[in-house]
Scaffold this active site. Structure first.
Site, PDB file in Angstrom:
ATOM      1  N   ASP A  83      49.509  50.864  36.478  1.00 29.14           N
ATOM      2  CA  ASP A  83      50.777  50.669  35.772  1.00 29.14           C
ATOM      3  C   ASP A  83      50.615  51.064  34.319  1.00 29.14           C
ATOM      4  O   ASP A  83      49.598  51.617  33.918  1.00 29.14           O
ATOM      5  CB  ASP A  83      51.307  49.228  35.954  1.00 29.14           C
ATOM      6  CG  ASP A  83      50.439  48.159  35.328  1.00 29.14           C
ATOM      7  OD1 ASP A  83      49.730  48.448  34.348  1.00 29.14           O
ATOM      8  OD2 ASP A  83      50.463  47.012  35.818  1.00 29.14           O
ATOM      9  N   HIS A 142      57.305  44.358  28.470  1.00 27.94           N
ATOM     10  CA  HIS A 142      56.197  44.637  27.543  1.00 27.94           C
ATOM     11  C   HIS A 142      55.574  46.012  27.743  1.00 27.94           C
ATOM     12  O   HIS A 142      55.666  46.881  26.895  1.00 27.94           O
ATOM     13  CB  HIS A 142      55.085  43.580  27.685  1.00 27.94           C
ATOM     14  CG  HIS A 142      55.538  42.195  27.396  1.00 27.94           C
ATOM     15  ND1 HIS A 142      55.489  41.179  28.335  1.00 27.94           N
ATOM     16  CD2 HIS A 142      56.057  41.638  26.277  1.00 27.94           C
ATOM     17  CE1 HIS A 142      55.943  40.059  27.796  1.00 27.94           C
ATOM     18  NE2 HIS A 142      56.298  40.305  26.550  1.00 27.94           N
TER      19      HIS A 142
HETATM   20  O1  T3D Z   1      49.733  40.772  35.565  1.00 31.94           O
HETATM   21  C1  T3D Z   1      50.416  41.724  35.260  1.00 31.94           C
HETATM   22  O2  T3D Z   1      51.216  41.589  34.360  1.00 31.94           O
HETATM   23  C2  T3D Z   1      50.230  43.068  35.935  1.00 31.94           C
HETATM   24  C3  T3D Z   1      49.657  44.032  35.006  1.00 31.94           C
HETATM   25  C4  T3D Z   1      48.388  44.404  35.161  1.00 31.94           C
HETATM   26  C5  T3D Z   1      47.786  45.329  34.212  1.00 31.94           C
HETATM   27  C6  T3D Z   1      46.288  45.244  34.227  1.00 31.94           C
HETATM   28  O3  T3D Z   1      45.717  45.458  33.193  1.00 31.94           O
HETATM   29  S1  T3D Z   1      45.472  44.870  35.683  1.00 31.94           S
HETATM   30  C7  T3D Z   1      43.753  44.998  35.209  1.00 31.94           C
HETATM   31  C8  T3D Z   1      43.292  43.769  34.500  1.00 31.94           C
HETATM   32  N1  T3D Z   1      41.954  43.921  33.964  1.00 31.94           N
HETATM   33  C9  T3D Z   1      40.867  43.875  34.725  1.00 31.94           C
HETATM   34  O4  T3D Z   1      40.928  43.738  35.937  1.00 31.94           O
HETATM   35  C10 T3D Z   1      39.538  43.939  34.004  1.00 31.94           C
HETATM   36  C11 T3D Z   1      38.812  42.611  34.188  1.00 31.94           C
HETATM   37  N2  T3D Z   1      37.600  42.583  33.421  1.00 31.94           N
HETATM   38  C12 T3D Z   1      36.491  43.244  33.803  1.00 31.94           C
HETATM   39  O5  T3D Z   1      36.446  43.940  34.799  1.00 31.94           O
HETATM   40  C13 T3D Z   1      35.284  43.042  32.942  1.00 31.94           C
HETATM   41  O6  T3D Z   1      35.414  41.853  32.222  1.00 31.94           O
HETATM   42  C14 T3D Z   1      35.067  44.209  31.949  1.00 31.94           C
HETATM   43  C15 T3D Z   1      34.650  45.476  32.712  1.00 31.94           C
HETATM   44  C16 T3D Z   1      36.339  44.490  31.131  1.00 31.94           C
HETATM   45  C17 T3D Z   1      33.938  43.850  30.954  1.00 31.94           C
HETATM   46  O7  T3D Z   1      32.808  43.397  31.701  1.00 31.94           O
HETATM   47  P1  T3D Z   1      31.616  42.660  30.918  1.00 31.94           P
HETATM   48  O8  T3D Z   1      30.557  42.400  31.912  1.00 31.94           O
HETATM   49  O9  T3D Z   1      31.264  43.461  29.709  1.00 31.94           O
HETATM   50  O10 T3D Z   1      32.248  41.295  30.342  1.00 31.94           O
HETATM   51  P2  T3D Z   1      32.622  39.978  31.185  1.00 31.94           P
HETATM   52  O11 T3D Z   1      31.472  39.030  31.160  1.00 31.94           O
HETATM   53  O12 T3D Z   1      33.181  40.329  32.519  1.00 31.94           O
HETATM   54  O13 T3D Z   1      33.828  39.386  30.306  1.00 31.94           O
HETATM   55  C18 T3D Z   1      33.579  38.731  29.056  1.00 31.94           C
HETATM   56  C19 T3D Z   1      34.616  37.649  28.878  1.00 31.94           C
HETATM   57  O14 T3D Z   1      35.910  38.238  28.801  1.00 31.94           O
HETATM   58  C20 T3D Z   1      34.652  36.706  30.086  1.00 31.94           C
HETATM   59  O15 T3D Z   1      35.024  35.422  29.595  1.00 31.94           O
HETATM   60  P3  T3D Z   1      33.957  34.229  29.540  1.00 31.94           P
HETATM   61  O16 T3D Z   1      33.382  34.055  30.910  1.00 31.94           O
HETATM   62  O17 T3D Z   1      32.915  34.696  28.547  1.00 31.94           O
HETATM   63  O18 T3D Z   1      34.747  33.056  29.063  1.00 31.94           O
HETATM   64  C21 T3D Z   1      35.759  37.251  30.921  1.00 31.94           C
HETATM   65  O19 T3D Z   1      36.348  36.318  31.768  1.00 31.94           O
HETATM   66  C22 T3D Z   1      36.734  37.685  29.822  1.00 31.94           C
HETATM   67  N3  T3D Z   1      37.636  38.708  30.311  1.00 31.94           N
HETATM   68  C23 T3D Z   1      37.337  39.988  30.610  1.00 31.94           C
HETATM   69  N4  T3D Z   1      38.411  40.612  31.068  1.00 31.94           N
HETATM   70  C24 T3D Z   1      39.413  39.713  31.060  1.00 31.94           C
HETATM   71  C25 T3D Z   1      38.926  38.495  30.582  1.00 31.94           C
HETATM   72  N5  T3D Z   1      39.695  37.409  30.460  1.00 31.94           N
HETATM   73  C26 T3D Z   1      40.983  37.530  30.850  1.00 31.94           C
HETATM   74  N6  T3D Z   1      41.506  38.651  31.308  1.00 31.94           N
HETATM   75  C27 T3D Z   1      40.770  39.772  31.437  1.00 31.94           C
HETATM   76  N7  T3D Z   1      41.337  40.915  31.849  1.00 31.94           N
END
Ligand code: T3D
Length: 261
Positions: free
Chosen positions: A143, A86
């Site tokens: 990545d 992907h």
């Molecule tokens: O696995 C592989 O294939 C390897 C590849 C990896 C590539 C990658 O992209 S690794 C990086 C992955 N992404 C992250 O680590 C970011 C995770 N998210 C955050 O750090 C924060 O959510 C944000 C900074 C993006 C936003 O923060 P905020 O405070 O505005 O929102 P929130 O409350 O954290 O999130 C809102 C909702 O979105 C929440 O769901 P809920 O509790 O309301 O049901 C949260 O869980 C969901 N959400 C946010 N990011 C992700 C996600 N759900 C799933 N995956 C996410 N990445």
């Protein structure tokens, strides 16, 4: 195409919208397959002369869907081949798309979501946008091309800072760093991105493709190599109808009408 990615074409501009707003447009296997399909469709459609990549709701994309990722880890699947199947193909297809690609970033772009924005040619951000490398926060390395694209935009030291500390970059700082072309009020982002893409869609598409190919090639060669590639690409541009039309229009003191051929 599944609902998690929308695809629309209006006046030569294809808009690809990540549409999982409740999960901040994070990327599941299904979303990534649909995104890859949409990007390849835009690439192959000669009626499309510019592309917008954007997200719905308050995020551009939060990167890999970590719920799906956690389930894969639990099953011992690790990354489940997603980088090869992907992320890599999507990033290459965006980067090598022979027409301009504009990322319209309305909110947070994190992890691979940030990588996707970096793979586009131009980024236009809303005042509410932010960019977070995010990877090291969950014990991963960059990545989806970020180790390549980010340092070319902001320089090695800043790229290392952003990757090691993973602090979010707000829109105003992103503009200062050259990460984005412009920052506009949130309610104006859609129109601003469409205006930019529409302008590009009315331009010399084959020359734009050659610009992208020349810049990509020059990033990995010496001056002599760049001169050789420029020569090949310029010879091809010199035979396009758009070049002939624009040259004659200049002599007529008129604006050229580019048809993308
Ligand atoms: O696995 C592989 O294939 C390897 C590849 C990896 C590539 C990658 O992209 S690794 C990086 C992955 N992404 C992250 O680590 C970011 C995770 N998210 C955050 O750090 C924060 O959510 C944000 C900074 C993006 C936003 O923060 P905020 O405070 O505005 O929102 P929130 O409350 O954290 O999130 C809102 C909702 O979105 C929440 O769901 P809920 O509790 O309301 O049901 C949260 O869980 C969901 N959400 C946010 N990011 C992700 C996600 N759900 C799933 N995956 C996410 N990445």
């Amino acid at each position: 195409m599944p609902d998690s990615v929308q695809y629309d074409v209006v006046k030569g501009v294809a808009t690809i919208t990540l549409a999982r707003p409740d999960a901040m447009n994070s990327l599941t296997a299904e979303t990534k397959s649909a995104l890859r399909e949409a990007v390849e469709r835009a690439r192959d459609d000669t009626a499309v002369r510019a592309v917008i990549l954007t997200g719905s709701g308050r995020a551009f994309s939060a990167g890999q869907d970590l719920r799906e990722h956690a389930a894969n880890l639990d099953e011992g699947l690790g990354l489940a081949g997603t980088l090869e199947e992907h992320y890599g193909p999507i990033v290459l297809a965006l980067s090598r798309m022979p027409k301009p690609v504009v990322a319209a970033v309305q909110g947070v772009a994190a992890g691979a979501g940030f990588s996707l924005a970096l793979a586009c040619d131009l980024r236009i951000a809303s005042e509410k946008a932010s960019f977070a490398t995010a990877f090291t926060r969950i014990g991963l390395a960059p990545d989806s091309g970020m180790s390549w694209t980010l340092q070319r935009l902001v320089g090695r030291a800043k790229a290392l800072e952003l990757l090691l500390l993973a602090e979010p970059v707000r829109a105003a700082e992103a503009l200062e760093l050259g990460l984005v072309t412009s920052v506009v009020p949130a309610e104006e982002l859609k129109a601003a991105a469409l205006a930019l893409a529409t302008r590009l869609a009315a331009g010399p598409t084959l020359a734009y493709g050659a610009v992208k190919a020349a810049v990509e090639h020059a990033a990995a060669t010496d001056l002599a190599g760049a001169l050789a590639t420029e020569g090949e690409l310029q010879k091809a541009c010199a035979h396009t109808a758009d070049h002939a039309e624009a040259t004659k229009a200049f002599l007529r003191k008129e604006q050229p009408v580019f048809e993308g051929r």
